[in-house]
Design an enzyme around this catalytic site. Structure first.
Site, PDB file in Angstrom:
ATOM      1  N   LYS A  13       0.815  -1.218   0.000  1.00  0.00           N
ATOM      2  CA  LYS A  13       0.000   0.000   0.000  1.00  0.00           C
ATOM      3  C   LYS A  13       0.848   1.266   0.000  1.00  0.00           C
ATOM      4  CE  LYS A  13      -1.175  -0.210   4.946  1.00  0.00           C
ATOM      5  NZ  LYS A  13      -0.016  -1.032   5.337  1.00  0.00           N
ATOM      6  N   ARG A  88      -5.974   2.675  12.309  1.00  0.00           N
ATOM      7  CA  ARG A  88      -5.581   1.305  12.630  1.00  0.00           C
ATOM      8  C   ARG A  88      -6.451   0.722  13.729  1.00  0.00           C
ATOM      9  NH1 ARG A  88       0.093   1.952  10.585  1.00  0.00           N
ATOM     10  NH2 ARG A  88       1.092  -0.085  10.614  1.00  0.00           N
ATOM     11  N   ARG A 125      12.191  -6.735   1.949  1.00  0.00           N
ATOM     12  CA  ARG A 125      11.942  -5.293   1.886  1.00  0.00           C
ATOM     13  C   ARG A 125      13.148  -4.527   2.437  1.00  0.00           C
ATOM     14  NH1 ARG A 125       6.414  -2.589   3.925  1.00  0.00           N
ATOM     15  NH2 ARG A 125       6.940  -3.221   6.050  1.00  0.00           N
ATOM     16  N   ARG A 157      14.019  -2.676   8.141  1.00  0.00           N
ATOM     17  CA  ARG A 157      13.378  -2.049   9.302  1.00  0.00           C
ATOM     18  C   ARG A 157      13.401  -3.010  10.489  1.00  0.00           C
ATOM     19  NH1 ARG A 157       7.625   0.233   7.210  1.00  0.00           N
ATOM     20  NH2 ARG A 157       6.973  -0.691   9.178  1.00  0.00           N
ATOM     21  N   ARG A 168       2.693  -8.338  14.077  1.00  0.00           N
ATOM     22  CA  ARG A 168       2.011  -7.237  13.373  1.00  0.00           C
ATOM     23  C   ARG A 168       0.838  -7.772  12.551  1.00  0.00           C
ATOM     24  NH1 ARG A 168       6.564  -4.674  10.003  1.00  0.00           N
ATOM     25  NH2 ARG A 168       5.046  -3.121   9.362  1.00  0.00           N
TER      26      ARG A 168
HETATM   27  P1  AMP Z   1       3.874   1.364   9.019  1.00  0.00           P
HETATM   28  O1  AMP Z   1       4.987   2.108   8.352  1.00  0.00           O
HETATM   29  O2  AMP Z   1       2.514   1.881   8.607  1.00  0.00           O
HETATM   30  O3  AMP Z   1       3.986  -0.131   8.904  1.00  0.00           O
HETATM   31  O4  AMP Z   1       3.993   1.724  10.588  1.00  0.00           O
HETATM   32  C1  AMP Z   1       5.145   1.402  11.321  1.00  0.00           C
HETATM   33  C2  AMP Z   1       4.881   1.528  12.805  1.00  0.00           C
HETATM   34  O5  AMP Z   1       4.507   2.874  13.109  1.00  0.00           O
HETATM   35  C3  AMP Z   1       3.713   0.696  13.343  1.00  0.00           C
HETATM   36  O6  AMP Z   1       4.081  -0.635  13.614  1.00  0.00           O
HETATM   37  C4  AMP Z   1       3.392   1.480  14.617  1.00  0.00           C
HETATM   38  O7  AMP Z   1       4.360   1.261  15.619  1.00  0.00           O
HETATM   39  C5  AMP Z   1       3.543   2.926  14.151  1.00  0.00           C
HETATM   40  N1  AMP Z   1       2.284   3.450  13.575  1.00  0.00           N
HETATM   41  C6  AMP Z   1       2.053   3.791  12.270  1.00  0.00           C
HETATM   42  N2  AMP Z   1       0.811   4.245  12.099  1.00  0.00           N
HETATM   43  C7  AMP Z   1       0.214   4.176  13.313  1.00  0.00           C
HETATM   44  C8  AMP Z   1      -1.094   4.475  13.781  1.00  0.00           C
HETATM   45  N3  AMP Z   1      -2.051   4.894  12.944  1.00  0.00           N
HETATM   46  N4  AMP Z   1      -1.353   4.304  15.102  1.00  0.00           N
HETATM   47  C9  AMP Z   1      -0.404   3.871  15.950  1.00  0.00           C
HETATM   48  N5  AMP Z   1       0.843   3.527  15.574  1.00  0.00           N
HETATM   49  C10 AMP Z   1       1.154   3.681  14.261  1.00  0.00           C
END
Ligand code: AMP
Length: 214
Positions: A13, A88, A125, A157, A168
């Site tokens: 995404k 989320r 990734r 990451r 996750r």
């Molecule tokens: P992502 O890059 O979207 O996979 O996000 C990486 C990490 O950022 C997640 O595992 C959370 O720790 C934090 N994170 C991102 N978006 C949110 C959100 N909407 N609410 C809470 N934590 C978030």
């Protein structure tokens, strides 16, 4: 217009929202990126959330809301934006409803990918501090290990390590269904098969967006 990109970690995404952003000239607001930026610049918020993010846990809503508000107030987001990584959980969906104006057209794009495929993809990734993301096979860097955008070294990451990915995914499945149902009931939900080539997923998304505009 506000387009909300939903889907498990590793569904593509982020890649797709970047491609759509370029095509329709609306910015991407990616909460994960905003949070990682705080870490990279070593801000107080960044230091506070490092452990939670490394463990694949959600960070407190209030911190995300602040960053989201600041970003969506920028001039480039006034005609609309794409969101990646938000909402989320149920409370965040309610927050988004408050954030959007009555005139906004809002639609969720659900990029569907199986857990098995996610695990396969995430292992390959690579990301860069500048926000660029790569995949060793599907979207490799031009020079091995070096970001095409800024020339820095790309890396894995911390939350892309296998045990963290399993957590996750479990969290995603627990929380995602209600969010999908809300969008379906109150706004619009479009589901796209994310297990196709990057270009085919993009074509399907663009087709759906054109239908929306009719
Ligand atoms: P992502 O890059 O979207 O996979 O996000 C990486 C990490 O950022 C997640 O595992 C959370 O720790 C934090 N994170 C991102 N978006 C949110 C959100 N909407 N609410 C809470 N934590 C978030």
């Amino acid at each position: 217009m506000i387009l909300v990109f939903l889907g498990p970690p590793g569904s593509g995404k982020g890649t797709q929202s970047d491609m759509v952003s370029e095509k329709i000239s609306l910015p991407v607001v990616a909460t994960g990126e905003l949070l990682r930026h705080e870490q990279n610049i070593g801000s107080r918020v960044g230091k506070k959330i490092a452990k939670l993010m490394d463990a694949g846990s959600l960070v407190p809503d209030i911190l995300v809301y602040r960053l989201l508000k600041k970003r969506t107030k920028q001039p480039d987001a006034q005609k609309g934006f794409l969101i990646d990584g938000f909402p989320r959980r149920q409370e965040q969906f309610k927050h988004l409803v408050k954030l959007i104006k009555k005139s906004d057209q809002i639609c969720a794009i659900n990029v569907e990918v199986s857990d098995q495929e996610v695990k396969k993809r995430i292992g390959d990734r690579r990301v860069c501090d500048c926000g660029a993301a790569y995949h060793l096979k599907y979207k490799p860097t031009k020079k091995p290990g070096i970001c095409d955008e800024c020339g820095k070294k790309v890396y894995i990451r911390n939350d892309d390590k296998p045990t963290v990915v399993t957590k996750r995914l479990k969290d995603y499945h627990q929380r995602s269904q209600p969010i999908l149902n809300y969008f379906d009931k109150h706004y619009k939900l479009i589901t796209i098969n994310g297990e196709q080539s990057i270009n085919q997923v993009f074509a399907d998304i663009m087709k759906a967006i054109k239908q929306l505009k009719k």
